[in-house]
Design an enzyme around this catalytic site. Sequence first.
Site, PDB file in Angstrom:
ATOM      1  N   HIS A  17       0.843  -1.201   0.000  1.00 12.87           N
ATOM      2  CA  HIS A  17       0.000   0.000   0.000  1.00 12.87           C
ATOM      3  C   HIS A  17       0.882   1.256   0.000  1.00 12.87           C
ATOM      4  O   HIS A  17       0.591   2.221  -0.709  1.00 12.87           O
ATOM      5  CB  HIS A  17      -0.868   0.055   1.268  1.00 12.87           C
ATOM      6  N   LYS A  41     -18.586  -5.513   7.608  1.00 11.26           N
ATOM      7  CA  LYS A  41     -17.330  -6.261   7.530  1.00 11.26           C
ATOM      8  C   LYS A  41     -16.654  -6.317   8.898  1.00 11.26           C
ATOM      9  O   LYS A  41     -16.735  -5.351   9.662  1.00 11.26           O
ATOM     10  CB  LYS A  41     -16.403  -5.573   6.520  1.00 11.26           C
ATOM     11  N   ARG A  90      -1.519  -6.111  -8.024  1.00  9.11           N
ATOM     12  CA  ARG A  90      -0.362  -6.944  -7.742  1.00  9.11           C
ATOM     13  C   ARG A  90      -0.141  -7.956  -8.863  1.00  9.11           C
ATOM     14  O   ARG A  90       0.965  -8.213  -9.282  1.00  9.11           O
ATOM     15  CB  ARG A  90      -0.548  -7.704  -6.418  1.00  9.11           C
ATOM     16  N   SER A 128      -2.958  -7.965   3.255  1.00 11.54           N
ATOM     17  CA  SER A 128      -3.217  -7.785   4.688  1.00 11.54           C
ATOM     18  C   SER A 128      -3.656  -9.107   5.317  1.00 11.54           C
ATOM     19  O   SER A 128      -3.250  -9.433   6.434  1.00 11.54           O
ATOM     20  CB  SER A 128      -4.294  -6.721   4.900  1.00 11.54           C
TER      21      SER A 128
HETATM   22  O1  PNS Z   1      -8.622  -2.833   0.337  1.00 14.18           O
HETATM   23  P1  PNS Z   1      -9.812  -3.432  -0.332  1.00 14.18           P
HETATM   24  O2  PNS Z   1     -10.635  -4.222   0.655  1.00 14.18           O
HETATM   25  O3  PNS Z   1      -9.444  -4.228  -1.560  1.00 14.18           O
HETATM   26  O4  PNS Z   1     -10.711  -2.185  -0.821  1.00 14.18           O
HETATM   27  C1  PNS Z   1     -11.967  -2.382  -1.436  1.00 14.18           C
HETATM   28  C2  PNS Z   1     -12.699  -1.046  -1.526  1.00 14.18           C
HETATM   29  C3  PNS Z   1     -12.792  -0.386  -0.177  1.00 14.18           C
HETATM   30  C4  PNS Z   1     -11.966  -0.128  -2.481  1.00 14.18           C
HETATM   31  C5  PNS Z   1     -14.114  -1.334  -2.111  1.00 14.18           C
HETATM   32  O5  PNS Z   1     -14.718  -2.347  -1.365  1.00 14.18           O
HETATM   33  C6  PNS Z   1     -14.978  -0.100  -2.091  1.00 14.18           C
HETATM   34  O6  PNS Z   1     -14.780   0.810  -2.861  1.00 14.18           O
HETATM   35  N1  PNS Z   1     -15.924  -0.076  -1.138  1.00 14.18           N
HETATM   36  C7  PNS Z   1     -16.767   1.064  -0.904  1.00 14.18           C
HETATM   37  C8  PNS Z   1     -18.198   0.762  -1.304  1.00 14.18           C
HETATM   38  C9  PNS Z   1     -18.324   0.898  -2.799  1.00 14.18           C
HETATM   39  O7  PNS Z   1     -18.022   1.936  -3.387  1.00 14.18           O
HETATM   40  N2  PNS Z   1     -18.771  -0.186  -3.426  1.00 14.18           N
HETATM   41  C10 PNS Z   1     -18.944  -0.244  -4.857  1.00 14.18           C
HETATM   42  C11 PNS Z   1     -17.649  -0.595  -5.511  1.00 14.18           C
HETATM   43  S1  PNS Z   1     -17.943  -0.944  -7.171  1.00 14.18           S
END
Ligand code: PNS
Length: 165
Positions: A17, A41, A90, A128
Amino acid sequence: MTTAVYPGSFDPVHRGHLDIIERARQIFDRVVVGVLENPRKHYLFDAEERVALLRASLGPDSAVAVRPFQGLAVGFAVEEGAAVIVRGLRAVSDLDNEFQMSLMNRRLEPSVHTVFLTTSFANVFLSSSLLKEVCAFGGRIDEMVSSPVAQALRERLGPRAPARS
Ligand code: PNS
């Protein structure tokens, strides 16, 4: 001035990150790291702790801010005045989900664009979840996270950590 947001769970932040943040920092004038608070979550660290660990890992840089957010990533981008969402890749396997998310985000908010950045080769294996597993089984994680994160992970998951339900 171009602002980019970098949304994620960061539970906790690791060197992959930090690598993406540093690259985004070189491209955009301002980077706002968004720490998602998703009540559905289960996180190891709550949003406040994840924000604090990011700040401690980043050090002082006025061009990088860290904020918690709730709801949609595109909503967060609009609130921050950002036209760009940064996501790290990645491996090709990440692309499937990221591609779908970027198209959904564009449908939700056409003015926000997703930019994918790749981590350096040394970080491609980092996640993570894997770090938490390695730490819980007593493995060495020190080169993969900042020292505040290594300490926090050991306190929460190491052999002397309080039992978790
Ligand atoms: O670190 P992560 O868990 O891969 O991040 C995922 C994240 C937070 C970027 C994604 O789950 C997200 O954007 N969540 C917010 C809710 C949202 O916008 N959902 C629609 C995504 S298409």
